[in-house]
Write a protein that holds these residues in place. Structure first.
Motif, short mmCIF file in Angstrom:
data_model
loop_
_atom_site.label_atom_id
_atom_site.label_comp_id
_atom_site.label_asym_id
_atom_site.label_seq_id
_atom_site.Cartn_x
_atom_site.Cartn_y
_atom_site.Cartn_z
N SER A 242 63.20 80.10 79.66
CA SER A 242 64.11 79.83 78.54
C SER A 242 63.61 80.48 77.26
O SER A 242 64.39 81.02 76.46
N ARG A 243 62.29 80.44 77.05
CA ARG A 243 61.72 81.09 75.87
C ARG A 243 61.91 82.61 75.93
O ARG A 243 62.24 83.24 74.93
N GLU B 118 65.36 83.78 74.93
CA GLU B 118 65.59 83.86 73.48
C GLU B 118 64.86 85.04 72.85
O GLU B 118 65.11 85.36 71.67
N MET B 119 63.97 85.68 73.59
CA MET B 119 63.17 86.78 73.03
C MET B 119 63.76 88.16 73.28
O MET B 119 63.17 89.16 72.88
N GLN C 244 55.94 91.16 78.64
CA GLN C 244 56.19 89.73 78.44
C GLN C 244 56.73 89.07 79.71
O GLN C 244 56.38 87.93 80.03
N LEU D 15 60.87 76.24 81.29
CA LEU D 15 60.57 76.32 79.87
C LEU D 15 60.20 77.74 79.47
O LEU D 15 60.70 78.27 78.46
N GLN D 16 59.36 78.39 80.24
CA GLN D 16 58.93 79.75 79.89
C GLN D 16 60.07 80.75 80.02
O GLN D 16 60.21 81.64 79.17
#
Length: 278
Positions: free
Chosen positions: A157-158, A161-162, A24, A154-155
Motif C-alpha cells: 500500500s505504501r 502511494e509512491m 524500491q 501495508l508495504q
C-alpha cells in the motif's frame, strides 16, 4: 509436483521504465515480508503438515499462488529496468530528472543481475530463510501468516502511494486485493482452529505443570496506570479459563541472585582468590 504455466497471474507492465522504483519494489519481493518469504513460509508449513486434508491443501494452494506473485514482481522489476542508461551515467546525469533516477538506482541491477530482479530487499540485503516460520503447530503458524500478510499489504500500500505509473499501480492494486483475501483467509482458519483447540498455543501442554497463579496477571511495569484500562487487565480471560488480574506493583518472586566463584581456569575477576602479582 509443480509445473510452470507461462502466463502471468496478472499483468505486470509499467507505463515507462523507472530504475529507482525497481529498487524500491525489491522490498516486497525479497524483503522480510516480501513474496519470497510468504512463498517459502507457506510451502514449508504445508510440506510439514503430518496429516492430509484441508489445512495441508490450504497451505499448498496459497503457497503456490505466492510463487506467481514472485514471478509478477520479478517481471515488473525487469521491465522497470528496461532502457536504463547504465552505460554512461555521467552523460545521463546531465538531465536533472534522469540523474535523480539513476542516482537512486540499485547498481547491482546493472552489475550483478543484468537488469533483472534479485532475491534481495530494497537496500540490497539478500533474502534469508531466517525470515520464515514453520513450527509444525498450525495455530501458531497461521498467526504468523496473518502477521506476514498484514505487513506485506501495508508495504505494498505504501509503494502504491509512491508511484504515479498506472501500470505499476494496477499490478499493486491486484496484490493488495489478494492480501485482503489472504488476511481474511488466515483469520477464518485461526478462528476455526481456536474453536477446536482454544486460543493458547500449545493447547496440549498440561495446565497443571504451569504456574497457574501467575498465568492471568497483568504486570504494570511503567509509570502510571493507563494500561489498567485495557481489556487485557480485567474481566474474563480470552481462553475462558480464568479472569485477568491487574497487578499495580508486580512482586519479585526470587531473591537477590548470588553466584558461586568461577573456577580458576576461567581467569575471571574473583576477589576470593589472592592474585599472583609477581
Amino acid at each position: 509436483m509443480f509445473y510452470h504455466v507461462k502466463e502471468l497471474q496478472y499483468p505486470a507492465k509499467p507505463d515507462r521504465p523507472d530504475p529507482l522504483f525497481a529498487k524500491q519494489l525489491q522490498e516486497v519481493l525479497g524483503g522480510q515480508f516480501g513474496e519470497i518469504s510468504v512463498t517459502m513460509q507457506y510451502l514449508f508449513q504445508g510440506w510439514n503438515v503430518r496429516m492430509d486434508g484441508k489445512y495441508k491443501d490450504l497451505l499448498m494452494d496459497v503457497g503456490t499462488e505466492e510463487i506467481a506473485h514472485v514471478e509478477m514482481l520479478a517481471t515488473m522489476i525487469a521491465r522497470l529496468l528496461d532502457d536504463a542508461p547504465v552505460g554512461d551515467l555521467e552523460e545521463a546525469a546531465k538531465d536533472p530528472v534522469l540523474g535523480a533516477i539513476i542516482g537512486g538506482m540499485n547498481p547491482q541491477h546493472a552489475i550483478v543481475s543484468g537488469l533483472g530482479a534479485m532475491p534481495s530487499d530494497s537496500v540490497g540485503n539478500r533474502w534469508t530463510a531466517d525470515y520464515i516460520i514453520a513450527s509444525g503447530n498450525l495455530l501458531a503458524d497461521f498467526r504468523a501468516n496473518l502477521n506476514a500478510e498484514s505487513q506485506g499489504r501495508l508495504q505494498v500500500s505504501r509503494l502504491y502511494e509512491m508511484t504515479s505509473d498506472r501500470g505499476v499501480k494496477d499490478m499493486l492494486s491486484f496484490l493488495i486485493a489478494r492480501d485482503t483475501m489472504h488476511q481474511n483467509m488466515w483469520l477464518a482458519a485461526i478462528e476455526e482452529l481456536e474453536e477446536k483447540e482454544g486460543v493458547v498455543v500449545p493447547s496440549t501442554f498440561p495446565r497443571n505443570l504451569e504456574k497457574q497463579q501467575v498465568a492471568y496477571d497483568f504486570y504494570n511495569f511503567s509509570q502510571g496506570d493507563q494500561s489498567a484500562k485495557g481489556r487485557w487487565a480485567h474481566g474474563r480471560s480470552m481462553d475462558g479459563c480464568s479472569n485477568f488480574r491487574y497487578v499495580q506493583n508486580p512482586p519479585a518472586y526470587g531473591g537477590i541472585p548470588s553466584l558461586k566463584p568461577a573456577p580458576p581456569y576461567t581467569f575471571n575477576t574473583n576477589f576470593h582468590i589472592p592474585p599472583s602479582l609477581c
